[in-house]
Design a protein around this motif. Sequence first.
Motif, mmCIF file in Angstrom:
data_model
loop_
_atom_site.group_PDB
_atom_site.id
_atom_site.type_symbol
_atom_site.label_atom_id
_atom_site.label_comp_id
_atom_site.label_asym_id
_atom_site.label_seq_id
_atom_site.Cartn_x
_atom_site.Cartn_y
_atom_site.Cartn_z
ATOM 1 N N LEU A 1 -50.899 44.160 -4.301
ATOM 2 C CA LEU A 1 -50.462 42.765 -4.415
ATOM 3 C C LEU A 1 -49.246 42.450 -3.557
ATOM 4 C CD1 LEU A 1 -50.853 42.295 -8.276
ATOM 5 C CD2 LEU A 1 -52.495 41.759 -6.470
ATOM 6 N N ARG A 2 -48.766 43.414 -2.786
ATOM 7 C CA ARG A 2 -47.545 43.228 -1.988
ATOM 8 C C ARG A 2 -47.642 42.084 -0.992
ATOM 9 N NH1 ARG A 2 -46.294 49.506 -0.720
ATOM 10 N NH2 ARG A 2 -45.601 50.045 -2.816
ATOM 11 N N SER A 3 -48.806 41.869 -0.403
ATOM 12 C CA SER A 3 -48.927 40.822 0.615
ATOM 13 C C SER A 3 -49.148 39.442 -0.001
ATOM 14 C CB SER A 3 -50.070 41.151 1.574
ATOM 15 O OG SER A 3 -51.291 41.220 0.859
ATOM 16 N N SER A 4 -49.281 39.375 -1.315
ATOM 17 C CA SER A 4 -49.509 38.097 -2.000
ATOM 18 C C SER A 4 -48.187 37.414 -2.318
ATOM 19 C CB SER A 4 -50.275 38.326 -3.297
ATOM 20 O OG SER A 4 -51.498 38.970 -3.049
ATOM 21 N N ASN A 5 -48.229 36.098 -2.444
ATOM 22 C CA ASN A 5 -47.054 35.325 -2.827
ATOM 23 C C ASN A 5 -46.784 35.552 -4.322
ATOM 24 O OD1 ASN A 5 -45.124 33.418 -3.426
ATOM 25 N ND2 ASN A 5 -46.197 31.726 -2.455
ATOM 26 N N PRO A 6 -45.617 36.114 -4.694
ATOM 27 C CA PRO A 6 -45.349 36.394 -6.113
ATOM 28 C C PRO A 6 -44.995 35.150 -6.927
ATOM 29 C CG PRO A 6 -43.465 37.021 -4.804
ATOM 30 C CD PRO A 6 -44.540 36.593 -3.834
ATOM 31 N N ASN A 7 -44.795 34.007 -6.262
ATOM 32 C CA ASN A 7 -44.470 32.754 -6.949
ATOM 33 C C ASN A 7 -45.740 32.130 -7.503
ATOM 34 O OD1 ASN A 7 -41.554 32.572 -6.292
ATOM 35 N ND2 ASN A 7 -42.354 32.583 -4.214
ATOM 36 N N GLU A 8 -46.275 32.747 -8.528
ATOM 37 C CA GLU A 8 -47.566 32.374 -9.116
ATOM 38 C C GLU A 8 -47.539 32.725 -10.587
ATOM 39 O OE1 GLU A 8 -50.513 31.141 -8.864
ATOM 40 O OE2 GLU A 8 -50.878 30.814 -6.759
ATOM 41 N N THR A 9 -48.646 32.488 -11.246
ATOM 42 C CA THR A 9 -48.807 32.889 -12.638
ATOM 43 C C THR A 9 -49.305 34.330 -12.689
ATOM 44 O OG1 THR A 9 -49.297 30.635 -13.314
ATOM 45 C CG2 THR A 9 -49.988 32.387 -14.806
ATOM 46 N N TRP A 10 -48.587 35.167 -13.416
ATOM 47 C CA TRP A 10 -48.951 36.565 -13.629
ATOM 48 C C TRP A 10 -49.555 36.659 -15.030
ATOM 49 C CZ3 TRP A 10 -48.112 40.622 -10.151
ATOM 50 C CH2 TRP A 10 -47.394 40.286 -9.010
ATOM 51 N N THR A 11 -50.759 37.198 -15.125
ATOM 52 C CA THR A 11 -51.457 37.294 -16.399
ATOM 53 C C THR A 11 -51.748 38.752 -16.725
ATOM 54 O OG1 THR A 11 -52.499 35.147 -16.013
ATOM 55 C CG2 THR A 11 -53.487 36.552 -17.702
ATOM 56 N N LEU A 12 -51.262 39.195 -17.887
ATOM 57 C CA LEU A 12 -51.540 40.540 -18.380
ATOM 58 C C LEU A 12 -52.594 40.403 -19.479
ATOM 59 C CD1 LEU A 12 -50.638 43.560 -18.268
ATOM 60 C CD2 LEU A 12 -49.107 43.009 -20.170
ATOM 61 N N PHE A 13 -53.639 41.237 -19.424
ATOM 62 C CA PHE A 13 -54.736 41.152 -20.389
ATOM 63 C C PHE A 13 -55.078 42.539 -20.911
ATOM 64 C CE2 PHE A 13 -59.271 41.628 -21.269
ATOM 65 C CZ PHE A 13 -59.433 40.680 -22.270
ATOM 66 N N PHE A 14 -55.287 42.622 -22.225
ATOM 67 C CA PHE A 14 -55.788 43.841 -22.858
ATOM 68 C C PHE A 14 -56.870 43.477 -23.859
ATOM 69 C CE2 PHE A 14 -51.469 45.302 -21.766
ATOM 70 C CZ PHE A 14 -51.808 46.411 -21.010
ATOM 71 N N ALA A 15 -57.918 44.283 -23.923
ATOM 72 C CA ALA A 15 -58.968 44.149 -24.933
ATOM 73 C C ALA A 15 -59.224 45.521 -25.548
ATOM 74 C CB ALA A 15 -60.250 43.602 -24.311
ATOM 75 N N ASP A 16 -59.575 45.516 -26.837
ATOM 76 C CA ASP A 16 -59.910 46.733 -27.567
ATOM 77 C C ASP A 16 -61.367 46.597 -27.995
ATOM 78 O OD1 ASP A 16 -60.307 48.800 -29.361
ATOM 79 O OD2 ASP A 16 -58.376 48.516 -30.360
ATOM 80 N N THR A 17 -62.269 47.276 -27.294
ATOM 81 C CA THR A 17 -63.713 47.098 -27.550
ATOM 82 C C THR A 17 -64.308 48.178 -28.448
ATOM 83 O OG1 THR A 17 -64.184 48.252 -25.471
ATOM 84 C CG2 THR A 17 -64.047 45.849 -25.376
ATOM 85 N N SER A 18 -63.460 48.994 -29.044
ATOM 86 C CA SER A 18 -63.951 50.036 -29.957
ATOM 87 C C SER A 18 -63.380 49.803 -31.344
ATOM 88 C CB SER A 18 -63.510 51.423 -29.469
ATOM 89 O OG SER A 18 -64.052 51.696 -28.210
ATOM 90 N N PRO A 19 -64.191 49.996 -32.386
ATOM 91 C CA PRO A 19 -63.660 49.825 -33.739
ATOM 92 C C PRO A 19 -62.708 50.965 -34.086
ATOM 93 C CG PRO A 19 -65.934 50.606 -33.828
ATOM 94 C CD PRO A 19 -65.617 50.360 -32.386
ATOM 95 N N GLY A 20 -61.759 50.654 -34.940
ATOM 96 C CA GLY A 20 -60.820 51.696 -35.359
ATOM 97 C C GLY A 20 -59.439 51.132 -35.579
ATOM 98 N N ILE A 21 -58.464 51.680 -34.916
ATOM 99 C CA ILE A 21 -57.053 51.349 -35.111
ATOM 100 C C ILE A 21 -56.636 50.226 -34.168
ATOM 101 C CG2 ILE A 21 -54.719 52.295 -35.032
ATOM 102 C CD1 ILE A 21 -56.005 55.049 -35.551
ATOM 103 N N GLU A 22 -55.792 49.303 -34.665
ATOM 104 C CA GLU A 22 -55.255 48.232 -33.817
ATOM 105 C C GLU A 22 -54.096 48.759 -32.990
ATOM 106 O OE1 GLU A 22 -54.163 45.092 -36.522
ATOM 107 O OE2 GLU A 22 -56.082 44.088 -36.202
#
Length: 192
Positions: free
Chosen positions: A120-141
Amino acid sequence: MTNLSTQIRTRMLRKGLAVGVIAALLCLSAQGALYTFTGPFQNGGVIPDNSTIGLTDAHTLSGLTTTSRDIILTVNLSGASISDLTGYIRLGNLPSSPSVNLDQYLTDGTTSFSVDLASLRSSNPNETWTLFFADTSPGIENSLVSWSLDITAVPEPMEWALIIFFGLFAGLRGFCFIRRTRFGSGLAGTKS
């Protein structure tokens, strides 16, 4: 008289170097920023168990130069089943925006990791940064505790011009001082 002229030259050199050092420090202004996000996160930071909807946290950055030298993402999670997670960081709001997959860093026993976002170094950092996580297995949160972006910017061309100017200025002042000290300046009085 010779001693006085040497003192004057020494003072002039010191003043010139002091001005040059101040100019250099101004040229080397802050070249980046550290952004730390600790919440409040959606759902208290809890990543829904056995769900593809997951947890999303987005922040828009501004005021940085348009290209970056280094971008380091640091993520802190809590939970015992980190390997159940999938995740990414995306720069921009579109599905086609550049992103970095984080799955390889999501291993049990590792609740904190840092990633060099070199793609991402060549991209303009003045943007929206989105962090995403999903847990697709049953069990512990699992939960998102915090995340940060450490962005080091590339100096603007004007800053490089000022740095070069300072280097030439300091070199010229040093050369003049050496020349005057070694060969004399003609300021000393003449002997009869």
